[in-house]
Scaffold this active site. Structure first.
Site, mmCIF file in Angstrom:
data_model
loop_
_atom_site.group_PDB
_atom_site.id
_atom_site.type_symbol
_atom_site.label_atom_id
_atom_site.label_comp_id
_atom_site.label_asym_id
_atom_site.label_seq_id
_atom_site.Cartn_x
_atom_site.Cartn_y
_atom_site.Cartn_z
ATOM 1 N N SER A 251 38.433 34.665 73.483
ATOM 2 C CA SER A 251 37.863 34.340 72.182
ATOM 3 C C SER A 251 36.471 33.723 72.378
ATOM 4 C CB SER A 251 38.820 33.431 71.420
ATOM 5 O OG SER A 251 38.515 33.422 70.052
ATOM 6 N N ASP A 470 43.013 43.149 66.588
ATOM 7 C CA ASP A 470 42.660 41.727 66.685
ATOM 8 C C ASP A 470 42.058 41.251 65.366
ATOM 9 O OD1 ASP A 470 41.356 39.219 67.269
ATOM 10 O OD2 ASP A 470 41.374 39.765 69.386
ATOM 11 N N HIS A 500 45.542 38.463 68.552
ATOM 12 C CA HIS A 500 44.317 37.893 69.093
ATOM 13 C C HIS A 500 44.515 37.638 70.578
ATOM 14 C CE1 HIS A 500 40.528 35.857 69.090
ATOM 15 N NE2 HIS A 500 41.029 34.651 69.307
#
Length: 531
Positions: A251, A470, A500
């Site tokens: 991320s 995602d 995610h």
């Protein structure tokens, strides 16, 4: 409602956030953007209200004083956080010193907290594997022990290492608001203001947060950029004794990894970027990407449960409109507002395994008239415990995001985005449009750039993993990151699936990632895995 790497609070513990940007960073959570911040740019915006794009470049690693580069971490035994799967005795913690301002390497320093667990097969040890689980604002010291069981194969030959980035938790963590002030804000402020009074309260809340951060952490605020954290990572590499950086970023950690590769292409070892932040998007672009990604995930969820997406969107939009006028009661005595409900809906979309919780939460709200489950999900996302204590991840995320980004959208600019964003997502669009204005409103420190630079000519191959479903860092960002890193550097691996982050959620991606880290085997660019 900036999203972050909330996945790394919970679902990410299996392997691997941001409703807007990381200007994002990174809610991890984790994330952000794309075009200056290179070696020739300012590394820490100076205090003030204009971007410091012409400041003296920070020195390269060779220019740092020996007192910093020759540090020997004083590793001491430390217990794993509650819920960690590894024995506390396996973990060692230390603090190293880094320059507050890399343009003044002989000046003030701050401490960066580290945690590690040594390789289990020392005869075959490769080196240290540094993790950033996202945010921005996520604590690596707190997260790694909780997630370590999922990295057992890698731990055989690597010391697993993580850190609290500058401005986070034990590394000069930002302090902006008390628990009571945070609670009052969540009760008082409508994240999708409908009237001039609500708009004024929304914008004032952003300004008040900035003032609180300046009061509580003003000394460090100008230097909490991703560029400076990337420089910290290279100093960490040196004090760990590694010739190259071996790194796993998720991320927001992918933005951090891209920034590192740009600054130090010759120091890149084996680097994996999973759940990738689009390096070409500015603040509004991130919000646009996330409106698309969360809406896509919501519609995939609705299809999975056999509901027509159009009908499901309308149903959820009606619920939110009702909550805007009449919040739902909960057993705790607190009320579920529209704003908290949206956060509660967002939370299970980070992982397909949590979709049943969303079904339960919506059923309770629509049919029982209570908001217990949605409120519990929102509390989990916001870092609130049962005693009303909030962690500081959101405060750190805001400080890092606003130090990174020059964008300071106004209420008028956010309002002008509403028609487009409602088309992108009838459920999340209004929140994300307004979020562009509320996050860095009247921030006391100038931002560094519009988008970060990720080009890394000459770097070793970097594995870039994007998941097609995602929600927080949509797949398109991985393709753009691979392109920005450059030909022969960015290697794209597509994971066909939901959620995610992909590592630990499917055998194909996990096996290819392990093979890369352990054996140096780089997948073919454009390879595809199916979760």
């Amino acid at each position: 409602m900036h999203t972050h790497t909330r996945a790394h609070r919970g679902t990410a513990l299996a392997g691997a956030a941001l409703l807007t940007a990381v200007a994002l960073a990174g809610c991890d959570g984790s994330a952000k953007a794309g075009s200056t911040g290179g070696a020739g740019k300012a590394d820490g915006a100076a205090p003030g209200r204009t971007a410091s794009t012409t400041a003296t470049p920070a020195p390269g690693p060779s220019a740092l004083p020996a007192a910093l580069t020759s540090q020997k971490p004083d590793w001491k035994r430390c217990a794993a956080p509650e819920g960690g799967n590894a024995p506390g005795s396996a973990w060692r913690c230390a603090t190293i010193q880094v320059p507050l301002d890399y343009r003044k390497p002989d000046g003030d320093t701050i401490g960066i907290a580290l945690i590690k667990r040594g390789a289990t097969s020392t005869a075959k040890r490769i080196g240290s594997l540094l993790f950033n689980f996202g945010g921005p604002g996520g604590s690596g010291v707190g997260t790694l022990p909780l997630a370590a069981e999922g990295y057992g194969r890698l731990n055989a030959r690597y010391d697993l290492v993580s850190f609290d980035p500058r401005g986070v938790a034990a590394s000069e963590g930002v302090n902006c608001r008390s628990d009571g002030e945070t609670e009052a804000s969540l009760k008082r402020v409508d994240l999708t203001p409908d009237t001039p009074a609500e708009e004024a309260a929304f914008m004032k809340d952003g300004a008040d947060t900035g003032a609180g951060c300046e009061k509580g952490s003003g000394k460090v605020l100008p230097y909490l950029t991703t560029t400076n954290t990337a420089r910290d990572m290279d100093l960490i590499r040196q004090v760990l004794g590694d010739r190259k950086l071996y790194y796993f970023g998720m991320s927001y950690g992918t933005e951090l990894g891209g920034t590192y590769a740009h600054l130090f292409p010759g120091n890149v070892g084996r680097v994996v970027l999973d759940a990738v932040v689009d390096p070409t998007a500015d603040t509004v672009g991130h919000a646009r990407n996330q409106a698309t990604g969360f809406q896509r995930a919501l519609e995939n969820y609705l299809k999975d449960r056999g509901e027509d997406p159009q009908a499901g969107n309308a149903r959820i939009a009606r619920l939110l409109a009702k909550l805007d006028k009449d919040p739902l009661p909960t057993d705790s005595g607190r009320m579920l507002s529209e704003s908290l409900a949206v956060i509660g809906i967002v939370t299970p979309l980070y992982s397909q395994s949590e979709w049943p919780l969303l079904t339960q939460a919506l059923d309770e709200a629509e049919n029982n008239g209570t908001g217990n489950t949605l409120l519990a999900l929102a509390d989990s996302y916001n870092g609130r415990d049962e005693n009303g204590h909030y962690d500081t991840m959101t405060q750190s995320q805001r400080a890092i995001s606003c130090a990174d980004s020059t964008a300071r959208p106004t209420a008028d600019q956010a309002r002008a985005l509403l028609p487009e964003f409602r088309k992108l997502s009838p459920v999340f669009g209004p929140f994300l449009a307004w979020d562009t204005a509320g996050w860095c409103s009247d921030w006391p420190v100038a931002g560094e750039h519009d988008t970060p630079e990720a080009s890394a000519p000459g770097a070793a191959p970097i594995l870039v993993i994007g998941t097609t479903g995602d929600p927080a860092t949509p797949y398109e960002g991985a393709r753009r990151m691979a392109t920005e890193l450059g030909k022969g550097v960015g290697v794209l691996l597509t994971n066909k699936g939901e959620g995610h982050g992909s590592y630990g959620n499917g055998t194909c991606v996990t096996a290819r990632t392990d093979s890369y880290f352990l054996d140096g085997k780089v997948p073919a660019d454009g390879s595809v895995c199916s979760s």
